[in-house]
Design a protein around this motif. Structure first.
Motif, PDB file in Angstrom:
ATOM      1  N   ALA A 494     103.659 -51.255 -55.253  1.00 30.54           N
ATOM      2  CA  ALA A 494     102.595 -51.966 -56.002  1.00 30.54           C
ATOM      3  C   ALA A 494     101.426 -52.289 -55.076  1.00 30.54           C
ATOM      4  O   ALA A 494     100.268 -52.288 -55.511  1.00 30.54           O
ATOM      5  N   ARG A 496     100.796 -50.536 -52.127  1.00 32.73           N
ATOM      6  CA  ARG A 496     100.213 -49.279 -51.638  1.00 32.73           C
ATOM      7  C   ARG A 496      99.360 -48.570 -52.686  1.00 32.73           C
ATOM      8  O   ARG A 496      98.265 -48.100 -52.403  1.00 32.73           O
ATOM      9  N   ASP A 521     102.194 -54.368 -61.816  1.00 36.19           N
ATOM     10  CA  ASP A 521     101.030 -54.375 -60.914  1.00 36.19           C
ATOM     11  C   ASP A 521      99.770 -53.993 -61.686  1.00 36.19           C
ATOM     12  O   ASP A 521      99.828 -53.639 -62.870  1.00 36.19           O
ATOM     13  N   ILE A 524      96.888 -48.162 -59.566  1.00 36.54           N
ATOM     14  CA  ILE A 524      96.257 -46.928 -60.059  1.00 36.54           C
ATOM     15  C   ILE A 524      96.962 -46.319 -61.275  1.00 36.54           C
ATOM     16  O   ILE A 524      96.408 -45.483 -61.968  1.00 36.54           O
ATOM     17  N   ILE A 526     100.281 -44.424 -63.438  1.00 37.93           N
ATOM     18  CA  ILE A 526     101.010 -43.142 -63.353  1.00 37.93           C
ATOM     19  C   ILE A 526     100.800 -42.369 -64.645  1.00 37.93           C
ATOM     20  O   ILE A 526     100.876 -42.940 -65.738  1.00 37.93           O
ATOM     21  N   ILE A 534     109.013 -39.172 -60.895  1.00 34.82           N
ATOM     22  CA  ILE A 534     108.826 -39.974 -59.673  1.00 34.82           C
ATOM     23  C   ILE A 534     110.111 -40.604 -59.147  1.00 34.82           C
ATOM     24  O   ILE A 534     110.151 -41.062 -58.004  1.00 34.82           O
ATOM     25  N   LYS A 539     110.168 -37.025 -54.377  1.00 34.61           N
ATOM     26  CA  LYS A 539     109.149 -36.708 -55.391  1.00 34.61           C
ATOM     27  C   LYS A 539     107.978 -37.692 -55.238  1.00 34.61           C
ATOM     28  O   LYS A 539     108.165 -38.902 -55.364  1.00 34.61           O
ATOM     29  N   ARG A 540     106.782 -37.131 -54.961  1.00 38.33           N
ATOM     30  CA  ARG A 540     105.606 -37.974 -54.733  1.00 38.33           C
ATOM     31  C   ARG A 540     104.448 -37.451 -55.573  1.00 38.33           C
ATOM     32  O   ARG A 540     104.366 -36.267 -55.864  1.00 38.33           O
ATOM     33  N   LEU A 541     103.572 -38.351 -55.971  1.00 42.10           N
ATOM     34  CA  LEU A 541     102.412 -37.924 -56.758  1.00 42.10           C
ATOM     35  C   LEU A 541     101.115 -37.942 -55.950  1.00 42.10           C
ATOM     36  O   LEU A 541     100.255 -37.105 -56.121  1.00 42.10           O
ATOM     37  N   HIS A 542     100.990 -38.941 -55.083  1.00 44.34           N
ATOM     38  CA  HIS A 542      99.692 -39.131 -54.423  1.00 44.34           C
ATOM     39  C   HIS A 542      99.800 -38.895 -52.925  1.00 44.34           C
ATOM     40  O   HIS A 542      99.286 -39.679 -52.128  1.00 44.34           O
ATOM     41  N   THR A 549     107.351 -41.587 -48.379  1.00 43.39           N
ATOM     42  CA  THR A 549     108.452 -40.667 -48.094  1.00 43.39           C
ATOM     43  C   THR A 549     109.010 -40.012 -49.345  1.00 43.39           C
ATOM     44  O   THR A 549     109.773 -39.060 -49.282  1.00 43.39           O
ATOM     45  N   MET A 551     111.155 -41.466 -51.111  1.00 46.11           N
ATOM     46  CA  MET A 551     112.554 -41.917 -51.205  1.00 46.11           C
ATOM     47  C   MET A 551     112.691 -43.247 -51.954  1.00 46.11           C
ATOM     48  O   MET A 551     113.753 -43.556 -52.486  1.00 46.11           O
ATOM     49  N   GLY A 552     111.602 -44.048 -51.989  1.00 46.11           N
ATOM     50  CA  GLY A 552     111.686 -45.416 -52.513  1.00 46.11           C
ATOM     51  C   GLY A 552     112.259 -45.509 -53.926  1.00 46.11           C
ATOM     52  O   GLY A 552     113.254 -46.211 -54.149  1.00 46.11           O
ATOM     53  N   LEU A 553     111.652 -44.804 -54.870  1.00 45.76           N
ATOM     54  CA  LEU A 553     112.123 -44.910 -56.256  1.00 45.76           C
ATOM     55  C   LEU A 553     113.486 -44.232 -56.449  1.00 45.76           C
ATOM     56  O   LEU A 553     114.275 -44.659 -57.290  1.00 45.76           O
ATOM     57  N   ALA A 554     113.729 -43.195 -55.623  1.00 46.60           N
ATOM     58  CA  ALA A 554     115.042 -42.546 -55.710  1.00 46.60           C
ATOM     59  C   ALA A 554     116.137 -43.541 -55.305  1.00 46.60           C
ATOM     60  O   ALA A 554     117.203 -43.605 -55.930  1.00 46.60           O
ATOM     61  N   PHE A 579     107.303 -51.611 -63.689  1.00 51.41           N
ATOM     62  CA  PHE A 579     108.639 -51.037 -63.511  1.00 51.41           C
ATOM     63  C   PHE A 579     109.656 -52.019 -64.072  1.00 51.41           C
ATOM     64  O   PHE A 579     109.581 -53.208 -63.804  1.00 51.41           O
TER      65      PHE A 579
HETATM   66  P1  ADP Z   1     106.665 -43.003 -52.074  1.00 53.48           P
HETATM   67  O1  ADP Z   1     107.253 -43.164 -50.733  1.00 53.48           O
HETATM   68  O2  ADP Z   1     105.860 -41.761 -52.221  1.00 53.48           O
HETATM   69  O3  ADP Z   1     105.996 -44.179 -52.590  1.00 53.48           O
HETATM   70  P2  ADP Z   1     108.444 -43.516 -54.201  1.00 53.48           P
HETATM   71  O4  ADP Z   1     109.719 -42.881 -54.593  1.00 53.48           O
HETATM   72  O5  ADP Z   1     108.484 -44.958 -53.951  1.00 53.48           O
HETATM   73  O6  ADP Z   1     107.917 -42.704 -53.001  1.00 53.48           O
HETATM   74  O7  ADP Z   1     107.406 -43.227 -55.343  1.00 53.48           O
HETATM   75  C1  ADP Z   1     107.243 -41.928 -55.837  1.00 53.48           C
HETATM   76  C2  ADP Z   1     105.838 -41.725 -56.338  1.00 53.48           C
HETATM   77  O8  ADP Z   1     105.615 -42.517 -57.501  1.00 53.48           O
HETATM   78  C3  ADP Z   1     104.801 -42.157 -55.405  1.00 53.48           C
HETATM   79  O9  ADP Z   1     104.490 -41.119 -54.520  1.00 53.48           O
HETATM   80  C4  ADP Z   1     103.637 -42.517 -56.266  1.00 53.48           C
HETATM   81  O10 ADP Z   1     102.898 -41.360 -56.555  1.00 53.48           O
HETATM   82  C5  ADP Z   1     104.296 -42.999 -57.535  1.00 53.48           C
HETATM   83  N1  ADP Z   1     104.337 -44.459 -57.638  1.00 53.48           N
HETATM   84  C6  ADP Z   1     105.364 -45.245 -57.285  1.00 53.48           C
HETATM   85  N2  ADP Z   1     105.093 -46.552 -57.540  1.00 53.48           N
HETATM   86  C7  ADP Z   1     103.826 -46.577 -58.061  1.00 53.48           C
HETATM   87  C8  ADP Z   1     102.979 -47.625 -58.523  1.00 53.48           C
HETATM   88  N3  ADP Z   1     103.336 -48.922 -58.519  1.00 53.48           N
HETATM   89  N4  ADP Z   1     101.774 -47.273 -59.016  1.00 53.48           N
HETATM   90  C9  ADP Z   1     101.412 -45.979 -59.065  1.00 53.48           C
HETATM   91  N5  ADP Z   1     102.155 -44.938 -58.618  1.00 53.48           N
HETATM   92  C10 ADP Z   1     103.373 -45.239 -58.125  1.00 53.48           C
END
Ligand code: ADP
Length: 593
Positions: A494, A496, A521, A524, A526, A534, A539-542, A549, A551-554, A579
């Motif tokens: 949130a 970052r 939050d 930006i 999703i 995600i 798996k990363r979007l930005h 990494t 790995m966070g959401l995984a 979330f």
């Molecule tokens: P990362 O280390 O890339 O943050 P995460 O598994 O935590 O890995 O998240 C995966 C992807 O989900 C992120 O790369 C980002 O693109 C998207 N994402 C996660 N949390 C948020 C959020 N609060 N707002 C927008 N995009 C998010």
């Protein structure tokens, strides 16, 4: 027949003259003299009963001086009148049983009609042929017939009635002046229901007619009940026959008693091949011990429901079936056998087995992958440490001597090492979560876990100027470090993926036996199509603009999965993300356990 197409046809019929060509039995005999076997006294006696105002109607000769005289004309007129009246009445009273009376003696007809007319709807006819026609025109409930009549006599009438499927059940009483046991036997042998010898008493006739009508009614009712029963049984039988399931019945010794078409299809045996044989012929040797147990349960009147087992077909192939067996009881409630419905579940069992195999393979592949990731992340630590140490040493030793480009290269090496360290830490955390017991017996104070996390994130919070609002949080059944990991990953994301100054709200509520947490939050956001993507590993979007990494959401997903909950995101690009995750409430879980 002669015929010419387009011109017409001629049918010719030849009928032989005379009677020589006919079967002697079928040639009508000239009427015998009806009086030959009748004593004059009996005739007189019978005739006396014809008198209209006869005080005594029981067949006893009346004790009066004019005994032996026949009715006079006015009396006969009155009788005919009475006859007509009774006929009309009888027609009106349709509910009265209909008695067909055949006698060639008009007086006798009138007499009997008078005698029976009160209680019955009497149709009187002069001979057997007329009787047959009358019976066919309108079915009587009982036929009373004189034996000797012109055209068709009583025996002939009886034969015709018995031969007619519509009329064969009508009780027929024969009346004859031919006394003697022989005549009676002959009548009974011919199929008469009773045989009455003239002269008979009025009471006798009435009683006989009544009792035969009653008997015939009872017979009819019984037949109807049987037919109804047969119809029901027939309906049931056709339902059983047409069922897709195999429906089989057996007695308590396990002998097959019935076998429907479904059973023929399922097991490959025809009914003839199995009825009378033991049910054991369908049971494979390795399952034969099941049958005594099943029979014992049936004897106790118990039902066997959806019992899944294996049976063998005629061709020897094995069949997975689901059996439902119910005891069959007799009218006294005694268990006499069993009916069973067998359903082919071969395909289902095959699919289940295929699924089990696929699942096992998947589990194995997962375990292998985890094992690999685990050892890789540990084994990579050491070279990573060397990389870091030597990049630092390089900077310290040759700092400034390598020029701007050299310093930049050293910085890239150091950053790469840090990134890799983060990645490996993520992988190790992921592995740690997978190895933890789930869920723990002790509960964690979610609020405390959050405070520790916020302390760890203090630098990032201060740097971003984030405001964090926290509602009261519950105690949950989860390992402390897992709870911290959830908050750490969601709050750091949130911060970052922010869009200006981050405003973060953390709340929890109780919903349908679960604690529902939310981390909201104003970042930006999703795109909807990535809402599930995600949560995958790496798996990363930005990735180009933001460090991370993948790995966070995984890790979050893994934690929640193991806790028996669910995690998802609701978001709109540019409008922030929320979330959500659920953790089954402790009471609900213990109830479910
Ligand atoms: P990362 O280390 O890339 O943050 P995460 O598994 O935590 O890995 O998240 C995966 C992807 O989900 C992120 O790369 C980002 O693109 C998207 N994402 C996660 N949390 C948020 C959020 N609060 N707002 C927008 N995009 C998010």
């Amino acid at each position: 027949m002669t015929s010419v197409l387009g011109q017409g046809s001629t049918f010719r019929i030849a009928i032989p003259l005379g009677k020589a060509h006919l079967d002697p039995d079928r040639i009508g005999k000239p009427p015998e003299d009806g009086s030959t076997s009748m004593t004059p006294a009996a005739f007189v006696e019978e005739a006396l009963r014809w008198l209209p105002d006869e005080p005594q109607r029981d067949g006893q000769a009346p004790d009066r001086p004019d005994s032996g005289t026949l009715p006079d004309r006015p009396a006969a007129e009155a009788e005919r009148l009475a006859e007509a009246v009774q006929l009309t009445q009888a027609a009106q009273l349709k509910q009265k049983p209909r008695v067909l009376w055949a006698d060639d003696n008009a007086d006798m007809r009138a007499y009997v009609r008078r005698l029976l007319g009160d209680r019955f709807d009497v149709a009187a006819v002069p001979d057997g042929k007329a009787a047959l026609e009358a019976a066919r025109a309108r079915k009587p409930d009982l036929v009373l017939s004189d034996v000797m009549m012109p055209r068709l006599d009583g025996f002939g009438l009886l034969r015709e009635l018995r031969a007619d499927p519509q009329l064969c059940e009508i009780p027929v009483l024969l009346l004859s002046a031919r006394a003697g046991e022989d005549a009676r036997i002959e009548g009974m042998e011919a199929g008469a229901d009773d045989y009455l010898i003239k002269p008979f008493s009025a009471r006798e006739l009435l009683a006989l007619v009544e009792s035969h009508l009653k008997m015939s009614r009872l017979r009819r009712e019984a037949n109807e009940a049987i037919r109804r029963g047969e119809r029901n049984a027939g309906l049931l039988a056709s339902i059983v026959q047409s069922s897709d399931d195999a429906i089989v019945s057996k007695n308590l010794e396990g002998i097959i008693m019935s076998w429907n078409q479904g059973a023929e299809r399922l097991f490959g045996y025809t009914a003839d091949e199995v009825i009378g044989k033991s049910i054991n012929m369908l049971i494979p040797p390795d399952r034969i011990e099941e049958e005594p147990g099943i029979l014992a349960r049936l004897r106790r009147g118990e039902r066997v429901d959806h019992f899944e087992t294996i049976r063998v077909r005629k061709d020897g192939s094995r069949l997975n079936i689901s059996l439902t067996i119910s005891p069959v009881k007799d009218a006294q409630g005694l268990v006499v056998g069993a009916s069973k419905i067998a359903r082919d579940i071969t395909e289902r069992v095959r699919q289940e087995q295929a699924l089990q195999i696929a699942n096992a393979a998947l589990h194995q592949a997962n375990a292998d992958l985890e094992q690999f990731a685990n050892s890789a992340s540990h084994d990579l630590q050491e070279p990573l440490r060397i990389l870091r140490i030597y990049s630092e040493l390089l900077g310290e030793t040759f700092g400034g001597q390598l020029g701007q480009t050299g310093d930049e290269f050293i910085r890239h090496i150091a950053e790469g090492a840090t990134r890799m360290d983060n990645l490996l830490r993520g992988v190790r955390t992921y592995m740690q979560i997978s190895a933890a017991d789930d869920p723990p017996l002790e509960e964690t104070e979610a609020g405390e876990a959050l405070n520790r996390t916020l302390l760890n994130l203090q630098a990032a919070i201060e740097e971003s100027g984030a405001s964090i609002t926290v509602a009261a949080l519950p105690r949950v059944r989860m390992h402390e470090f897992q709870m911290e990991q959830l908050f750490l990953n969601l709050i750091s994301n949130a911060i970052r993926y922010r869009n200006g100054v981050p405003r973060i709200k953390i709340a929890a509520g109780f919903e349908d036996r679960n604690w529902l947490f939310s981390v909201q939050d104003n970042g930006i956001g999703i795109e909807p199509r990535f809402k599930e993507h995600i949560f995958g590993v790496f798996k990363r979007l930005h990735s180009s603009e933001y460090a991370g990494t993948g790995m966070g959401l995984a890790i979050c997903q893994r934690i929640i999965e193991r806790a028996g909950g669910r995690i998802w995101v609701e978001s709109e690009p540019g409008n922030g993300s929320t979330f959500y995750f659920t953790i089954p409430a402790a009471e609900a879980r213990s109830r479910a356990d």
